[in-house]
Motif scaffolding. Structure first.
Motif, PDB file in Angstrom:
ATOM      1  N   THR A   1      -2.820 -16.247   1.205  1.00 54.33           N
ATOM      2  CA  THR A   1      -2.098 -15.260   1.575  1.00 54.33           C
ATOM      3  C   THR A   1      -2.062 -14.221  -0.089  1.00 54.33           C
ATOM      4  O   THR A   1      -1.880 -12.566  -0.290  1.00 54.33           O
ATOM      5  N   PHE A   2      -3.149 -15.021  -1.330  1.00 54.83           N
ATOM      6  CA  PHE A   2      -3.521 -13.813  -2.734  1.00 54.83           C
ATOM      7  C   PHE A   2      -4.041 -12.802  -2.632  1.00 54.83           C
ATOM      8  O   PHE A   2      -5.750 -12.471  -2.088  1.00 54.83           O
ATOM      9  N   VAL A   3      -3.598 -11.240  -3.145  1.00 54.76           N
ATOM     10  CA  VAL A   3      -4.971  -9.890  -3.090  1.00 54.76           C
ATOM     11  C   VAL A   3      -4.519  -9.356  -4.126  1.00 54.76           C
ATOM     12  O   VAL A   3      -3.653 -10.196  -4.911  1.00 54.76           O
ATOM     13  N   PRO A   4      -5.586  -9.175  -4.873  1.00 53.86           N
ATOM     14  CA  PRO A   4      -4.759  -8.756  -6.347  1.00 53.86           C
ATOM     15  C   PRO A   4      -3.662  -8.546  -6.946  1.00 53.86           C
ATOM     16  O   PRO A   4      -3.836  -7.892  -8.050  1.00 53.86           O
ATOM     17  N   GLU A   5      -2.956  -7.767  -5.790  1.00 54.71           N
ATOM     18  CA  GLU A   5      -2.010  -7.127  -6.086  1.00 54.71           C
ATOM     19  C   GLU A   5      -0.934  -7.723  -6.623  1.00 54.71           C
ATOM     20  O   GLU A   5       0.041  -6.881  -7.025  1.00 54.71           O
ATOM     21  N   HIS A   6      -1.079  -8.035  -6.216  1.00 47.66           N
ATOM     22  CA  HIS A   6       0.292  -9.814  -6.788  1.00 47.66           C
ATOM     23  C   HIS A   6      -0.057 -10.007  -8.290  1.00 47.66           C
ATOM     24  O   HIS A   6       0.862 -10.722  -8.769  1.00 47.66           O
ATOM     25  N   ARG A   7      -1.332  -9.647  -8.822  1.00 47.07           N
ATOM     26  CA  ARG A   7      -0.980 -10.027  -9.980  1.00 47.07           C
ATOM     27  C   ARG A   7      -0.243  -8.685 -11.095  1.00 47.07           C
ATOM     28  O   ARG A   7      -0.370  -8.981 -12.300  1.00 47.07           O
ATOM     29  N   LEU A   8      -0.086  -7.974 -10.212  1.00 48.57           N
ATOM     30  CA  LEU A   8       0.451  -6.615 -10.767  1.00 48.57           C
ATOM     31  C   LEU A   8       2.623  -7.027 -10.503  1.00 48.57           C
ATOM     32  O   LEU A   8       2.377  -5.794 -11.000  1.00 48.57           O
ATOM     33  N   HIS A   9       2.341  -7.551  -9.943  1.00 48.74           N
ATOM     34  CA  HIS A   9       3.863  -8.394 -10.029  1.00 48.74           C
ATOM     35  C   HIS A   9       4.779  -8.494 -11.199  1.00 48.74           C
ATOM     36  O   HIS A   9       5.841  -7.900 -11.830  1.00 48.74           O
TER      37      HIS A   9
ATOM     38  N   LEU B   1       7.459   5.404 -20.142  1.00 46.29           N
ATOM     39  CA  LEU B   1       8.243   5.634 -18.286  1.00 46.29           C
ATOM     40  C   LEU B   1       7.576   6.128 -17.624  1.00 46.29           C
ATOM     41  O   LEU B   1       7.692   5.428 -16.034  1.00 46.29           O
ATOM     42  N   ALA B   2       7.521   6.758 -17.448  1.00 47.23           N
ATOM     43  CA  ALA B   2       6.045   7.388 -16.369  1.00 47.23           C
ATOM     44  C   ALA B   2       4.901   6.805 -15.968  1.00 47.23           C
ATOM     45  O   ALA B   2       4.442   6.956 -14.807  1.00 47.23           O
ATOM     46  N   MET B   3       4.363   6.033 -16.994  1.00 48.64           N
ATOM     47  CA  MET B   3       3.611   4.791 -16.146  1.00 48.64           C
ATOM     48  C   MET B   3       4.108   3.851 -15.673  1.00 48.64           C
ATOM     49  O   MET B   3       3.725   2.749 -14.593  1.00 48.64           O
ATOM     50  N   VAL B   4       5.396   3.207 -15.567  1.00 46.93           N
ATOM     51  CA  VAL B   4       5.993   2.071 -15.249  1.00 46.93           C
ATOM     52  C   VAL B   4       6.220   1.865 -13.819  1.00 46.93           C
ATOM     53  O   VAL B   4       5.532   0.778 -13.105  1.00 46.93           O
ATOM     54  N   PRO B   5       6.189   3.552 -13.266  1.00 47.80           N
ATOM     55  CA  PRO B   5       5.890   2.967 -11.409  1.00 47.80           C
ATOM     56  C   PRO B   5       4.166   2.903 -11.055  1.00 47.80           C
ATOM     57  O   PRO B   5       4.370   2.636  -9.815  1.00 47.80           O
ATOM     58  N   LEU B   6       3.112   2.921 -11.627  1.00 44.59           N
ATOM     59  CA  LEU B   6       2.202   2.783 -11.374  1.00 44.59           C
ATOM     60  C   LEU B   6       2.055   1.555 -10.775  1.00 44.59           C
ATOM     61  O   LEU B   6       1.278   1.131  -9.774  1.00 44.59           O
ATOM     62  N   PRO B   7       2.412   0.217 -11.119  1.00 44.74           N
ATOM     63  CA  PRO B   7       2.208  -0.889 -10.687  1.00 44.74           C
ATOM     64  C   PRO B   7       2.312  -1.451  -9.427  1.00 44.74           C
ATOM     65  O   PRO B   7       2.210  -2.078  -8.070  1.00 44.74           O
ATOM     66  N   LEU B   8       3.530  -0.492  -9.272  1.00 41.10           N
ATOM     67  CA  LEU B   8       4.791  -0.608  -8.470  1.00 41.10           C
ATOM     68  C   LEU B   8       3.902   0.104  -6.622  1.00 41.10           C
ATOM     69  O   LEU B   8       3.893  -0.665  -5.922  1.00 41.10           O
ATOM     70  N   LEU B   9       3.249   1.391  -7.294  1.00 38.47           N
ATOM     71  CA  LEU B   9       2.666   2.054  -6.492  1.00 38.47           C
ATOM     72  C   LEU B   9       1.175   1.380  -5.702  1.00 38.47           C
ATOM     73  O   LEU B   9       0.737   1.238  -4.656  1.00 38.47           O
ATOM     74  N   PHE B  10      -0.067   0.477  -7.082  1.00 39.89           N
ATOM     75  CA  PHE B  10      -0.395  -0.110  -6.513  1.00 39.89           C
ATOM     76  C   PHE B  10      -0.734  -1.063  -5.333  1.00 39.89           C
ATOM     77  O   PHE B  10      -0.865  -1.889  -4.740  1.00 39.89           O
ATOM     78  N   ILE B  11       0.742  -1.975  -6.434  1.00 43.34           N
ATOM     79  CA  ILE B  11       1.518  -3.376  -5.418  1.00 43.34           C
ATOM     80  C   ILE B  11       1.606  -2.521  -3.277  1.00 43.34           C
ATOM     81  O   ILE B  11       0.828  -3.173  -2.879  1.00 43.34           O
ATOM     82  N   LYS B  12       2.016  -1.349  -3.523  1.00 41.86           N
ATOM     83  CA  LYS B  12       2.368  -0.977  -2.340  1.00 41.86           C
ATOM     84  C   LYS B  12       0.686  -0.478  -1.085  1.00 41.86           C
ATOM     85  O   LYS B  12       0.730  -0.672  -0.208  1.00 41.86           O
ATOM     86  N   TYR B  13       0.303   0.033  -1.900  1.00 42.34           N
ATOM     87  CA  TYR B  13      -0.766   1.144  -1.761  1.00 42.34           C
ATOM     88  C   TYR B  13      -1.986   0.563  -2.486  1.00 42.34           C
ATOM     89  O   TYR B  13      -3.102   1.116  -1.358  1.00 42.34           O
ATOM     90  N   GLY B  14      -1.679  -0.307  -2.948  1.00 45.55           N
ATOM     91  CA  GLY B  14      -3.518  -0.586  -3.555  1.00 45.55           C
ATOM     92  C   GLY B  14      -4.290  -1.108  -2.027  1.00 45.55           C
ATOM     93  O   GLY B  14      -5.924  -0.622  -3.083  1.00 45.55           O
ATOM     94  N   ALA B  15      -3.869  -1.995  -1.742  1.00 48.44           N
ATOM     95  CA  ALA B  15      -5.159  -2.522  -0.661  1.00 48.44           C
ATOM     96  C   ALA B  15      -5.613  -1.284   0.073  1.00 48.44           C
ATOM     97  O   ALA B  15      -6.881  -0.994   0.986  1.00 48.44           O
ATOM     98  N   LYS B  16      -4.945   0.095   0.399  1.00 48.44           N
ATOM     99  CA  LYS B  16      -5.751   0.701   1.153  1.00 48.44           C
ATOM    100  C   LYS B  16      -6.538   1.904  -0.019  1.00 48.44           C
ATOM    101  O   LYS B  16      -7.618   2.290   0.405  1.00 48.44           O
ATOM    102  N   VAL B  17      -6.272   2.030  -0.959  1.00 46.74           N
ATOM    103  CA  VAL B  17      -7.024   2.589  -1.800  1.00 46.74           C
ATOM    104  C   VAL B  17      -8.231   1.914  -2.071  1.00 46.74           C
ATOM    105  O   VAL B  17      -9.368   2.571  -1.859  1.00 46.74           O
TER     106      VAL B  17
END
Length: 554
Positions: free
Chosen positions: A420-428, A530-546
């Motif tokens: 089930t691996f996708v690259p976004e698993h690296r961002l958790h 602190l403003a950059m902290v949500p970035l990995p969360l956004l890619f975890i959710k939307y990275g595959a679509k991007v």
């Protein structure tokens, strides 16, 4: 010459080796190029037989390359090829030069244990020394300013950070040259040049000379960072490589934090110039050892020399190396310089990750260029003790590397085994570790402002070091997993952007602290982090679509 048997490399082997050697997978690694496996997969069995009979070599179609750039698992692309779908053995074209069987002594993988690991240890030592030199003299900056009769705050920071500006330029030239001439000539030439410019910095008579020499120290000091991973991949089997890579990676992560600790006491005892004499002596010793102990490890270079020798012996001008890239010098430089720029500006994922890493990496050099002033003015530390102010940062970085190596890889392997691996698993793990950076900046800044016990801000810098590594390491592995074939170009984009930021952003740090104080100055940095902290969360959710709707045409 007998025809050797050759096991076709799998896609994962080619991608892994290319990433470790620091080039894109369409340039041959020690086991070949991605083009070979792409063409084999897109050929029918009859086409393969025809190809063998015609002794031809083809490139994959442009449509396939588009899939490769996106790194996606499309049906019909090489990504869908399983490792056991390739024939185990296939007779080579008699004009193709390869190893003489699995025990060929010319293959660096078959070198004696002492020779292989001796080379790995030597390369790791050089890789530790050159990043260490980037910040070693930081505690002696006030003495340097006094020696050159300067009071310019901007130059005070730039003389430290200009070294990493060299890290941005040097690898862009070293990487393609190593593909053309092999790793050994680049090691030797860069080691010698590094020693020469280190000595030049030690005897510099004015600020301009000193800064120029520091820049060239960084340019040539970047060689082991570019070549080291490939050298380890040349020598050590896939099963044993992880340990060697961890030892090698400690250089760029821990070296810059250990340097000032040594430099603080050395500056007090012998003066700031002896920081450079020390580095020159140690680097010179390593240089002499490399001349005596090191041999060429690049399989493509060794086979190219073997091909040249066999052509002369047999008179057969049709002989060619299995790893011949067919790329001109112009193409290699183009791939090294143009591709990273295209990747940075045309890929939202690459741009976002490179920006995050560049901002956090610049914080490291803001601290390097200001720690001496902070602990001198706020805590009245003097002499060699100043170097100990960097200890918290080093310990935090070491803990961060350990946590990422264990838990980050463990999480990825869990999903790989489950399929089930996708690259976004690296961002958790990045999402968990990222907040430590702004927390550390707030902690450090306000504790220094309040003048509390020195251990309190040092603990804060430990949080900063931990947050830096937990940001930097996952972002790097994520870029490799996303861009696969062109991972090296994405990493080069990250290296150049973070080096530029680390060299230029700290120039205004003294003015920032003077205007805002240590509390609000570091809080400003913390709010940006602190403003950059949500970035990995956004890619975890939307990275595959991007990744699905962006295509980088290289």
């Amino acid at each position: 010459m007998p025809e050797p048997l050759y096991r076709h490399p799998t896609r994962s082997e080619i991608l892994e080796l290319a990433a470790q050697e620091g080039h894109d997978a369409d340039i041959p690694s020690n086991v070949g190029t991605i083009h070979d496996i792409a063409h084999r997969h897109h050929s029918t069995s009859s086409e393969i037989e025809k190809e063998k009979s015609l002794k031809t070599h083809k490139r994959p179609s442009p449509d396939l390359l588009k899939d490769l750039e996106k790194g996606e698992l499309h049906a019909g692309s090489i990504s869908s090829l399983s490792d056991d779908a390739v024939p185990e053995n296939e007779e080579l074209d008699p004009n193709i030069v390869w190893w003489e069987g699995p025990e060929d002594p010319e293959n660096p993988m078959n070198w004696a244990f002492r020779k292989k690991w001796g080379t790995v240890i030597l390369v790791s030592a050089i890789t530790f020394l050159t990043p260490l030199a980037s910040s070693m003299f930081a505690p002696g900056v006030p003495e340097v300013m006094e020696t050159f009769h300067s009071t310019n705050d901007m130059l005070e920071g730039f003389m430290v950070s200009v070294y990493v500006l060299g890290f941005a330029f040097g690898p862009l030239i070293i990487a393609p040259l190593s593909e053309m001439y092999g790793r050994l000539p680049l090691y030797h030439s860069c080691n010698v040049a590094f020693v020469v410019f280190t000595i030049a910095a030690a005897v510099a008579s004015n600020m301009s000379m000193f800064i120029v020499f520091r820049f060239f120290m960084g340019c040539f000091g970047g060689a082991p960072l570019v070549l080291g991973g490939g050298t380890i991949a040349d020598l050590i089997s896939r099963e044993q490589r992880a340990t060697a890579m961890v030892v090698w990676m400690m250089g760029p992560t821990i070296g810059p934090c250990v340097g000032p600790i040594i430099g603080g006491f050395l500056t007090e005892a012998k003066g700031w110039r002896w920081n450079f004499w020390f580095v020159a002596i140690v680097a010179g010793s390593f240089c002499l050892m490399s001349f005596y102990c090191m041999n060429e490890t690049s399989a493509s270079t060794i086979l190219a020399r073997k091909t040249k020798r066999l052509r002369k012996e047999t008179g057969n001008d049709k002989l060619r190396s299995k790893l011949d890239s067919d790329l001109s010098t112009t193409d290699l430089f183009k791939f090294s310089i143009v591709r990273p720029a295209k990747m940075f500006f045309r890929s939202p994922i690459c741009f976002a990750m490179c920006t995050y890493v560049a901002i956090t990496y610049s914080y490291l050099y803001i601290l390097f260029t200001t720690f001496t002033e902070v602990f001198t003015s706020q805590y009245h530390w003097k002499g060699g003790v100043i170097g100990l102010s960097f200890l918290g940062l080093g310990i935090g970085s070491l803990i961060g590397q350990t946590v990422f190596t264990h838990y980050g890889n463990k999480l990825a392997q869990k999903h790989m085994l489950a399929g089930t691996f996708v690259p976004e698993h690296r961002l958790h793990i990045m999402a968990y570790g990222g907040p430590f950076l702004p927390i550390g900046l707030f902690w450090y800044g306000w504790s220094v402002q309040a003048g509390v016990h020195y251990m309190v801000p040092m603990i804060g810098t430990g949080f900063i070091g931990f947050g830096l590594l937990m940001t930097f390491m996952p972002a790097s592995t994520y870029l490799v997993d996303v861009f696969t074939v062109h991972a090296a170009s994405a990493m080069a984009a990250s290296t150049v952007s973070r080096s530029f930021c680390a060299a230029l952003i700290p120039l205004s740090s003294q003015q920032m602290y003077a205007a805002m104080g240590y509390g609000w100055g570091n809080s400003l940095l913390g709010f940006v982090g602190l403003a950059m902290v949500p970035l990995p969360l956004l890619f975890i959710k939307y990275g595959a679509k991007v990744r699905g709707w962006t295509t980088v045409k290289l």
